[in-house]
Design a protein around this motif. Structure first.
Motif, PDB file in Angstrom:
ATOM      1  N   MET A  56      16.193  -4.791  -2.160  1.00  0.00           N
ATOM      2  CA  MET A  56      14.974  -4.047  -1.430  1.00  0.00           C
ATOM      3  C   MET A  56      13.875  -4.234  -1.746  1.00  0.00           C
ATOM      4  O   MET A  56      12.697  -4.612  -1.189  1.00  0.00           O
ATOM      5  N   ASN A  57      13.453  -4.418  -3.165  1.00  0.00           N
ATOM      6  CA  ASN A  57      12.046  -4.897  -3.661  1.00  0.00           C
ATOM      7  C   ASN A  57      11.654  -6.318  -3.291  1.00  0.00           C
ATOM      8  O   ASN A  57      10.700  -6.383  -3.053  1.00  0.00           O
ATOM      9  N   HIS A  59      12.992  -7.496  -0.562  1.00  0.00           N
ATOM     10  CA  HIS A  59      12.343  -7.589   0.897  1.00  0.00           C
ATOM     11  C   HIS A  59      11.018  -7.047   0.892  1.00  0.00           C
ATOM     12  O   HIS A  59      10.088  -7.539   1.774  1.00  0.00           O
ATOM     13  N   TYR A  60      10.498  -5.982   0.324  1.00  0.00           N
ATOM     14  CA  TYR A  60       9.280  -5.614   0.301  1.00  0.00           C
ATOM     15  C   TYR A  60       8.040  -6.594  -0.051  1.00  0.00           C
ATOM     16  O   TYR A  60       7.046  -6.789   0.486  1.00  0.00           O
ATOM     17  N   LYS A  63       7.830  -9.241   3.020  1.00  0.00           N
ATOM     18  CA  LYS A  63       6.863  -8.876   3.919  1.00  0.00           C
ATOM     19  C   LYS A  63       5.500  -8.795   3.489  1.00  0.00           C
ATOM     20  O   LYS A  63       4.773  -8.823   4.555  1.00  0.00           O
ATOM     21  N   THR A  64       5.265  -8.369   2.366  1.00  0.00           N
ATOM     22  CA  THR A  64       3.913  -8.217   1.811  1.00  0.00           C
ATOM     23  C   THR A  64       3.182  -9.581   1.848  1.00  0.00           C
ATOM     24  O   THR A  64       2.118  -9.645   1.970  1.00  0.00           O
ATOM     25  N   TYR A  74       5.720 -14.478  -5.790  1.00  0.00           N
ATOM     26  CA  TYR A  74       5.752 -13.290  -5.761  1.00  0.00           C
ATOM     27  C   TYR A  74       5.034 -12.612  -6.750  1.00  0.00           C
ATOM     28  O   TYR A  74       4.174 -11.775  -7.125  1.00  0.00           O
TER      29      TYR A  74
END
Length: 363
Positions: A56-57, A59-60, A63-64, A74
């Motif tokens: 989930m991290n 994925h965030y 998107k960011t 990242y």
């Protein structure tokens, strides 16, 4: 149609990297003897939940920073170049270690199934184990062959990864149901295995849960946007990564059941073991690789060998693809020598792939 193909590639790479050679041994060597089946199964589930939180991290972040290339980018975007430099080196060391471990699995399997076929010529001893130059050559050859496949074109590697991922799932599913319907299921009862040294149920679960999250290392390959990820929406990438984690957990659970049932609940593990910690004999432990072949005959041995081969090939190809992408990104940022960012006609950073293959020789 193309988007569906990209999604399948993302899933196959991530799933192939999650399941490696260790999945065929760790149930018998670390989990069942210490925690039994009902201590190990919930531990696997907790580890998968931890992996999903990390997913989930990712994925965030995807998107960011939609234009970023993956973990390295990242970290650079959020924490700066210094942290990114440190992170990418840790990842590279981890990937190279996995490459070495999976390649070495081939010679160990040959030693197990083929006996002394490679045990001749120059050799030396490390920690009581005899290492033969012929085994080293086999391990190195496997990595270089996979590297050659990748340098010929990404699509060639992806096709092989897809085929081997499907073969791995099919072989494990067949083996699971075969041994499930031909075994005494009392081996899966709480008393089926006697855990050694860990007496409380909660501690048995935690001992597996603490160790197991590393089993899911590899799902982050879905977010490496050096290829398929650039062509696929972040939401689809996330779904494929989640699917890889869930399927990986299912395979680990299936192999746990296979290992438990093929040993028929024996609390004292008295079967042959693939690796030798002292000379050619060691304290025996159960392994997925050994017992199904002994219990189900040649058919079971074939399924285990097929699943093992597929798992190792997908892992080597996946980690070579992702590690070469990391080297390329570092070279593009002028952290590494510019020769590593050179791409061939197929769009592959061939020098980065060659460097990784050479490095595995010295690990």
């Amino acid at each position: 149609m193309k988007e569906q193909s990209h999604s399948i590639n993302i899933f196959a790479i991530a799933f192939g990297c999650v399941i490696g050679w260790g999945s065929f041994f760790i149930q018998g060597t670390s989990f069942l003897p210490k925690s039994g089946f009902w201590g190990s199964a919930p531990g696997f589930l907790l580890a998968a939940i931890v992996a999903l939180v990390f997913c989930m991290n990712y994925h965030y972040l995807s998107k960011t920073f939609p234009e970023s290339e993956g973990t390295y980018s990242y970290v650079k975007e959020t924490l700066g170049s210094d942290h990114a430099f440190f992170t990418v080196w840790v990842m590279l060391l981890a990937y190279i270690t996995v490459l070495w471990a999976n390649s070495c699995a081939f010679s160990n399997v040959i030693r197990f199934f083929g006996g002394d076929v490679l045990l001749s010529g120059f050799h030396y001893s490390v920690a009581g184990r005899e290492i033969y130059i012929s085994e080293i050559l086999v391990n190195v050859a496997v990595v270089f062959i996979c590297g050659r496949i990748i340098r010929k074109g990404r699509e060639n590697a992806l096709t092989l990864i897809r085929i081997c991922s499907a073969g791995l799932i099919l072989a494990v599913v067949c083996l699971f149901f075969w041994i499930l319907f031909t075994s005494d299921l009392t081996a899966l009862s709480p008393s089926g295995f006697t855990a050694t040294g860990i007496t409380t149920y909660g501690t048995q679960i935690l001992s597996v849960a603490v160790l197991s999250p590393w089993l899911f290392v590899g799902f982050e390959m879905a977010f490496q946007k050096n290829g398929e990820g650039k062509k696929t929406p972040p939401g689809t990438v996330f779904k494929m990564a989640v699917a890889a984690i869930i399927c990986g957990m299912a395979i680990y659970m299936a192999l746990l059941v296979i290992s438990a049932l093929s040993a028929e609940g024996e609390p004292v593990f008295q079967t042959r073991h693939l690796f030798f910690s002292g000379g050619n004999k060691a304290e025996a432990v159960i392994t997925v690789l050994t017992n199904p072949g002994e219990k189900l005959g040649q058919g079971g041995a074939f399924l285990v060998a097929a699943a093992f081969f597929c798992a190792v090939i997908t892992s080597i190809l996946g980690y070579l693809l992702s590690a070469s992408s990391l080297l390329y990104q570092m070279s593009a940022d002028e952290i590494m020598h510019p020769v590593l960012k050179k791409k061939n006609a197929a769009g592959i950073p061939e020098n980065a792939v060659r460097a990784l293959c050479i490095l595995t020789i010295f690990v």
